[in-house]
Design a protein around this motif. Structure first.
Motif, PDB file in Angstrom:
ATOM      1  N   PRO A  77      14.072  28.159-130.108  1.00 34.64           N
ATOM      2  CA  PRO A  77      13.483  26.812-130.116  1.00 34.64           C
ATOM      3  C   PRO A  77      13.145  26.373-131.545  1.00 34.64           C
ATOM      4  N   LYS A  78      13.445  25.114-131.865  1.00 30.82           N
ATOM      5  CA  LYS A  78      13.162  24.601-133.193  1.00 30.82           C
ATOM      6  C   LYS A  78      11.902  23.752-133.179  1.00 30.82           C
ATOM      7  N   PRO A  79      11.242  23.660-134.341  1.00 32.18           N
ATOM      8  CA  PRO A  79      10.163  22.677-134.426  1.00 32.18           C
ATOM      9  C   PRO A  79      10.734  21.281-134.221  1.00 32.18           C
ATOM     10  N   ALA A  80       9.903  20.360-133.770  1.00 30.64           N
ATOM     11  CA  ALA A  80      10.426  19.051-133.374  1.00 30.64           C
ATOM     12  C   ALA A  80       9.507  17.910-133.784  1.00 30.64           C
ATOM     13  N   ILE A  81      10.132  16.735-133.856  1.00 25.19           N
ATOM     14  CA  ILE A  81       9.425  15.468-134.045  1.00 25.19           C
ATOM     15  C   ILE A  81       9.664  14.642-132.781  1.00 25.19           C
ATOM     16  N   PHE A  82       8.620  14.026-132.272  1.00 23.31           N
ATOM     17  CA  PHE A  82       8.771  13.114-131.131  1.00 23.31           C
ATOM     18  C   PHE A  82       8.635  11.682-131.642  1.00 23.31           C
ATOM     19  N   MET A  83       9.596  10.839-131.315  1.00 28.66           N
ATOM     20  CA  MET A  83       9.537   9.426-131.735  1.00 28.66           C
ATOM     21  C   MET A  83       9.805   8.517-130.542  1.00 28.66           C
ATOM     22  N   ASP A  84       8.923   7.537-130.340  1.00 30.04           N
ATOM     23  CA  ASP A  84       9.189   6.543-129.290  1.00 30.04           C
ATOM     24  C   ASP A  84       9.230   5.146-129.858  1.00 30.04           C
ATOM     25  N   CYS A  85       9.951   4.292-129.159  1.00 31.12           N
ATOM     26  CA  CYS A  85      10.072   2.874-129.482  1.00 31.12           C
ATOM     27  C   CYS A  85       9.770   2.088-128.212  1.00 31.12           C
ATOM     28  N   GLY A  86       9.407   0.837-128.371  1.00 34.40           N
ATOM     29  CA  GLY A  86       9.252  -0.028-127.204  1.00 34.40           C
ATOM     30  C   GLY A  86       8.078   0.296-126.303  1.00 34.40           C
ATOM     31  N   ILE A  87       6.957   0.748-126.868  1.00 33.91           N
ATOM     32  CA  ILE A  87       5.736   0.855-126.047  1.00 33.91           C
ATOM     33  C   ILE A  87       5.345  -0.545-125.583  1.00 33.91           C
ATOM     34  N   HIS A  88       5.466  -1.513-126.484  1.00 32.16           N
ATOM     35  CA  HIS A  88       5.183  -2.913-126.143  1.00 32.16           C
ATOM     36  C   HIS A  88       6.496  -3.662-125.951  1.00 32.16           C
ATOM     37  N   ALA A  89       6.594  -4.350-124.814  1.00 30.93           N
ATOM     38  CA  ALA A  89       7.875  -4.899-124.371  1.00 30.93           C
ATOM     39  C   ALA A  89       8.514  -5.872-125.362  1.00 30.93           C
ATOM     40  N   ARG A  90       7.695  -6.760-125.923  1.00 33.88           N
ATOM     41  CA  ARG A  90       8.262  -7.850-126.739  1.00 33.88           C
ATOM     42  C   ARG A  90       8.664  -7.423-128.140  1.00 33.88           C
ATOM     43  N   GLU A  91       8.375  -6.193-128.520  1.00 36.98           N
ATOM     44  CA  GLU A  91       8.644  -5.737-129.889  1.00 36.98           C
ATOM     45  C   GLU A  91      10.082  -5.241-129.988  1.00 36.98           C
ATOM     46  N   TRP A  92      11.021  -6.167-129.816  1.00 39.48           N
ATOM     47  CA  TRP A  92      12.439  -5.834-129.645  1.00 39.48           C
ATOM     48  C   TRP A  92      13.055  -5.105-130.821  1.00 39.48           C
ATOM     49  N   ILE A  93      12.523  -5.316-132.012  1.00 38.40           N
ATOM     50  CA  ILE A  93      13.104  -4.621-133.166  1.00 38.40           C
ATOM     51  C   ILE A  93      12.934  -3.098-133.039  1.00 38.40           C
ATOM     52  N   THR A  94      11.986  -2.666-132.212  1.00 34.01           N
ATOM     53  CA  THR A  94      11.674  -1.228-132.191  1.00 34.01           C
ATOM     54  C   THR A  94      12.693  -0.407-131.385  1.00 34.01           C
ATOM     55  N   PRO A  95      13.093  -0.811-130.171  1.00 33.83           N
ATOM     56  CA  PRO A  95      14.222  -0.098-129.550  1.00 33.83           C
ATOM     57  C   PRO A  95      15.482  -0.166-130.422  1.00 33.83           C
ATOM     58  N   ALA A  96      15.651  -1.297-131.122  1.00 33.74           N
ATOM     59  CA  ALA A  96      16.804  -1.402-132.021  1.00 33.74           C
ATOM     60  C   ALA A  96      16.719  -0.315-133.095  1.00 33.74           C
ATOM     61  N   PHE A  97      15.505  -0.042-133.582  1.00 34.65           N
ATOM     62  CA  PHE A  97      15.377   1.021-134.587  1.00 34.65           C
ATOM     63  C   PHE A  97      15.685   2.397-134.002  1.00 34.65           C
ATOM     64  N   CYS A  98      15.192   2.686-132.821  1.00 30.06           N
ATOM     65  CA  CYS A  98      15.479   4.013-132.233  1.00 30.06           C
ATOM     66  C   CYS A  98      16.987   4.212-132.060  1.00 30.06           C
ATOM     67  N   GLN A  99      17.686   3.159-131.647  1.00 35.13           N
ATOM     68  CA  GLN A  99      19.142   3.276-131.515  1.00 35.13           C
ATOM     69  C   GLN A  99      19.780   3.484-132.883  1.00 35.13           C
ATOM     70  N   TRP A 100      19.313   2.723-133.855  1.00 30.06           N
ATOM     71  CA  TRP A 100      19.842   2.857-135.220  1.00 30.06           C
ATOM     72  C   TRP A 100      19.623   4.283-135.745  1.00 30.06           C
ATOM     73  N   PHE A 101      18.437   4.813-135.509  1.00 30.90           N
ATOM     74  CA  PHE A 101      18.119   6.162-135.985  1.00 30.90           C
ATOM     75  C   PHE A 101      19.114   7.183-135.427  1.00 30.90           C
ATOM     76  N   VAL A 102      19.404   7.073-134.147  1.00 31.23           N
ATOM     77  CA  VAL A 102      20.326   8.020-133.506  1.00 31.23           C
ATOM     78  C   VAL A 102      21.725   7.897-134.122  1.00 31.23           C
ATOM     79  N   LYS A 103      22.174   6.658-134.291  1.00 34.72           N
ATOM     80  CA  LYS A 103      23.475   6.408-134.923  1.00 34.72           C
ATOM     81  C   LYS A 103      23.525   7.015-136.318  1.00 34.72           C
ATOM     82  N   GLU A 104      22.497   6.743-137.139  1.00 34.56           N
ATOM     83  CA  GLU A 104      22.487   7.253-138.518  1.00 34.56           C
ATOM     84  C   GLU A 104      22.454   8.777-138.532  1.00 34.56           C
TER      85      GLU A 104
END
Ligand code: 0X9
Ligand code: ZN
Ligand code: ZN
Length: 305
Positions: A54-81
């Motif tokens: 098992p490796k050490p880990a970072i947990f990151m979430d986006c979109g806790i608040h529905a209208r903050e649309w840039i945040t799910p966009a960032f999580c997707q971008w992060f995965v792509k990058e």
């Protein structure tokens, strides 16, 4: 269809979760950690080079608040990058060799869907409240950290309703259970919000300084410098209570008090010109600059292991 520089509906994001996972089997795995109030599956992506132990880990979430649309966009971008720069960018390669990053692309899926279909400015979950016709709880007032003592409302019609009890929201319980279960490996908790260009850390439920205040501040300032180096975007760093406002029941304070030292809330672009309605033309620059801050924090976490 799905695009990283557009806002994607939940349906598109769900299809993307499947395709990005199957397209990168060596770096990504996915798991359903639970279901939302309305029954949607909460897919968590794990990004990292496979390892026997098992490796050490970072947990990151986006979109806790529905209208903050840039945040799910960032999580997707992060995965792509992550998958597209692994093997060429030494910092990303090092990061994914040494750690796993758990990414929850949309925390409050029911609210996100509602913000697409009915009310672009929706913030809360979509659960019913007994004795009220108002729907929803603020998920970032529903964690068990000074719950409902300050900067939160006990009125179900309020945008900051704290819920009937800590973790009353299915989504909050699912995430809290996952982090509790994986606490031995989770070294950092990053939660992505918008807007205001802030990098916040505990506490928000009290004006007392966190025991790790100095380190949290210096890492935040380093991350904000890294972010600013790309396009000059200015961020302010500090404890939530004095940098934005006192507000109890937030996920960052809860994770910190559980023992996850590096607990940060990002408030992405902008400072109010467009606010939650950030134009799609700003998705790419916002995500690119935010990558630098997240990678800076991750590098510090690795150095602290
Ligand atoms: O109020 C919030 O939940 C966050 N701001 S937002 O505009 N995205 O709603 C700030 C959260 C800071 N952290 C805590 N209050 N624990
Ligand atoms: Zn928010
Ligand atoms: Zn890039």
């Amino acid at each position: 269809s799905h695009a990283y520089d557009k806002y994607n509906s939940w349906d598109k994001i769900q299809e993307w979760v499947t395709s990005v996972t199957s397209g990168n089997p060596n770096l990504i795995s996915r798991e359903v950690i639970g279901n939302t109030y309305e029954g949607r599956p909460m897919h968590l992506l794990k990004i990292g080079k496979q390892s026997g132990s098992p490796k050490p880990a970072i947990f990151m979430d986006c979109g806790i608040h529905a209208r903050e649309w840039i945040t799910p966009a960032f999580c997707q971008w992060f995965v792509k990058e992550a998958v597209s720069t692994y093997g060429s960018d030494p910092q990303m390669t090092d990061l994914l060799n040494q750690m796993d990053i758990f990414v929850l692309p949309v925390f409050n899926i029911d609210g996100y869907v509602y913000s697409w279909t009915n009310n672009r400015m929706w913030r809360k979950t979509r659960s019913t409240n007994s004795g009220s016709s108002c729907l929803g709880t603020d998920p970032n007032r529903n964690f068990d950290a000074g719950w409902c003592t300050i900067g939160a409302s006990s009125n179900p019609c309020s945008e900051t309703y704290c819920g009937s009890r800590p973790e009353s929201e299915a989504e909050v319980k699912v995430v809290a259970d996952f982090i509790r279960k994986n606490k031995p490996i989770i070294k950092a908790y990053l939660t992505i919000h918008s807007y205001s260009q802030l990098l916040l850390f505990p506490y928000s439920y009290t004006t007392q300084l966190a025991p790790d205040h100095k380190e949290l501040l210096s890492v935040a300032e380093g991350a904000a410098d890294a972010l600013r180096s790309l396009y000059g975007t200015k961020y302010t760093s500090g404890p939530g209570a004095v940098t934005i406002y006192p507000a109890a029941g937030g996920s960052d304070d809860w994770a910190y008090d559980l023992g996850v030292k590096y607990a940060y809330t990002f408030e992405l672009r902008d400072t109010g010109r467009y606010g939650f309605l950030l134009p799609e033309s700003q998705i790419k620059p916002t995500c690119e600059e935010t990558m630098l801050a997240v990678k800076y924090i991750a590098a510090h976490v690795i150095n602290s292991l």
